[in-house]
Design an enzyme around this catalytic site. Sequence first.
Site, mmCIF file in Angstrom:
data_model
loop_
_atom_site.group_PDB
_atom_site.id
_atom_site.type_symbol
_atom_site.label_atom_id
_atom_site.label_comp_id
_atom_site.label_asym_id
_atom_site.label_seq_id
_atom_site.Cartn_x
_atom_site.Cartn_y
_atom_site.Cartn_z
ATOM 1 N N ASP A 215 129.440 22.807 79.395
ATOM 2 C CA ASP A 215 128.142 23.155 78.809
ATOM 3 C C ASP A 215 128.186 22.862 77.311
ATOM 4 O O ASP A 215 129.123 23.275 76.620
ATOM 5 C CB ASP A 215 127.827 24.634 79.049
ATOM 6 C CG ASP A 215 126.392 24.977 78.690
ATOM 7 O OD1 ASP A 215 125.535 24.881 79.580
ATOM 8 O OD2 ASP A 215 126.140 25.326 77.524
ATOM 9 N N GLU A 258 121.774 21.271 79.839
ATOM 10 C CA GLU A 258 122.902 20.694 79.108
ATOM 11 C C GLU A 258 124.227 20.936 79.833
ATOM 12 O O GLU A 258 125.292 20.861 79.224
ATOM 13 C CB GLU A 258 122.971 21.269 77.692
ATOM 14 C CG GLU A 258 123.287 22.740 77.588
ATOM 15 C CD GLU A 258 122.060 23.629 77.681
ATOM 16 O OE1 GLU A 258 122.123 24.754 77.175
ATOM 17 O OE2 GLU A 258 121.039 23.192 78.241
#
Length: 757
Positions: A215, A258
């Site tokens: 992430d 993301e």
Amino acid sequence: MTVPAALETERGSALEALVDAASGILAADSLDGTLGRIAHHLRALLRYDDLTVYEIDEAAALLRPVFAVGNWVDEVLSDPIPLGTGVTGWAVSHRRTRNVPNSVEEPLCNVVGGTPDDAEAFVCVPLLARERVVGALNVYRGIDSAAFSTEEVELVERFATMAALAYDSARQRETLREQVQRDGLTGLLNHRACHERLNAALADGDGAVAVVLIDLDHFKVINDTLGHAEGDRVLVASAERLCSAVRVGDVVGRMGGEEFVLILPGADAEAAEDCAERARAALGELTVHGRPVAASAGVAAAPTDGREAAVLLENADAALYWAKRSGRGRTVRYVRGAIRPESEQRNEIAALLERGTAAIEIVFQPLVELATGRAGGYEALARIDVEPRRGPDEWFAQAHRVGLGNDLEALALRAALEVPGRPDGAFLALNVSPRALLSKPVQDALPAQLTGIVVELTEHEVFGDEDELDAALADLRARGAQIALDDAGAGYAGLQQMIQIAPDILKLDRTLVHGAHADSSRQALLEALIGFASSTGAAICAEGVEDLDDLRALVALDVTYAQGYVLCRPAPEWPQPDAAATATSASQIRAGLRVALNPRGGSGAFARGLAELSDELAAAETVWDLGAANSRAAHLLGADELSIMLVHGDHLEQISDECDEAGERWPIADFPASRYVLDAGIPGQIVAGDAAGDQSELEELARMGFATALLVPVTYGRTPRALLEVYRIRPQAFTSREVDRARVLAQQFGAALDRFT
């Protein structure tokens, strides 16, 4: 002039053969199947020796051969033609058919490499679909068999008109099939495909597989401060760097937002940690305004940390969560009992629930109706202002991990429904995951009457029990709700899910929308999704619109709704769209009507329904029989009701087989908008809540119990014969495609009326 009976019979037979060919080609379920049927059915109509279909490749400035039959197939398929050259290039650039009686005598003719320069006759017809050239159809035969006659050329042209639409639709379906496995922005495997690939890896060999969830840290700051365009650049670059950090045979995917995943077959936890560190180092080579991109990673390995894909990903996600809570910028390996205790996570969510709706702030983002520029609806977005500060997605993911996700989603629904002052005629979209939708807390949070409510399904995974979900959606619709499906085109909302849910609103993922004005591939996929939605009666909403050029492209593509920062940022108290942005509306104001001056066309199942309607109108014996076709016509337009108003001097008279007001007359002078439509000969519409609408028409609309009316003149021989009035109960403007279809129906009714007046 009398047409000989034999010639009339021959023309009728050719027309019947074309209809049969169209049915056969449209029945194909793949691009290759469509091309094969084009060749097969044309041979039944016309004698030829060879056939080639070319497709335009604008990026490479080539006409690429995509299908061939006859002699020299391999040579033909390996020899593309530069755009603008040869007879085929001429036909495409001029959008005109070219009949070549003798190729040797034609100076424009090219010779395919590796084939003899023998004389032959051929016809080249440009393939036009939806007013654009998509390729060319060439048919050839030996010069000793005689050149193609004028009648044969006309037959090929008629066939090519139908074949072009079939080919274009098949190509778009093929694009959808390819896209359903890929993330639209990065090209990586999407969430669903990653689950499938991980399951396959676990089932292969001894089941030794490691996963790494990665992430990007503080990515929201990039989006909020630099804009989503910069955020997209970072995501694309991150995908490239991650692919460089793994072995051949490893898988890199995008789970959403993301978050990325690395699937490492045959790797243990230690090897996965090493890979995670290489991946984070590779990401650190990227910079955003001089700062390196940082990332956190969570690692889990089978069989120690789980033998099923869902368990393995859940444990890797728990490790990732702990990495971020421990300060970010690090890799954490999942160790049972060492990760943050579930009881602590549960207590955190329980504390939120105890505070009730005060724990959640609701902001709204309008869904702007592009035909009018008004806020057709609002999406309710939950914000949780509690330490430690996290995005709402993280809070809801944590709540579901500890078994309180349904309760938190129900709390967010109640908070959104409590906000007063929703503008008249605007719907309210509420985000719900399918697994929570089936739960008692969420069902209790939704009111009995759901008119004006859109339930937006947000889950990015394969839906659960189909029968149970189908029953829940049917119940919601029976109570007045509409259903929206989020993230279409990003791979999350797969084709099977679209078909299962049959959404009323299909929301296009922002990765498809951003940059669409300059990206022909994205435009092609958007057109395919819009065509799919049109065939099912769904409205289209484009999310994440941040650029006026993209907004104009969406208007041209006939998208129903759009939402994004260029139109309005999320805010409390029902914000209004930016006036400068909504000036790109697809219609203009004339006499209190929204008038679409440049409607776009549509195709597909509508054509078959139109043929059935034409048969019904042709069977009518009196003018009153035409009213029986109203229901079928309304269905073709995705409307709730349709009426025909005959013009009798300065009055309008309604004809219908169902309406109580059939036979009544109204003075045209009382309705200026109707008068304008008849005088100007162009369609227009009125939508409840549109301040520009004619007041007398709006009042009549409300009296009848409808919220949208489309008025279409029915003319024959340039004389206005009637007015086609198309109604919707919901306040949703008709798109340009739907307006164009209504104009086609008006022509059918006009021809039928001419027999009786």
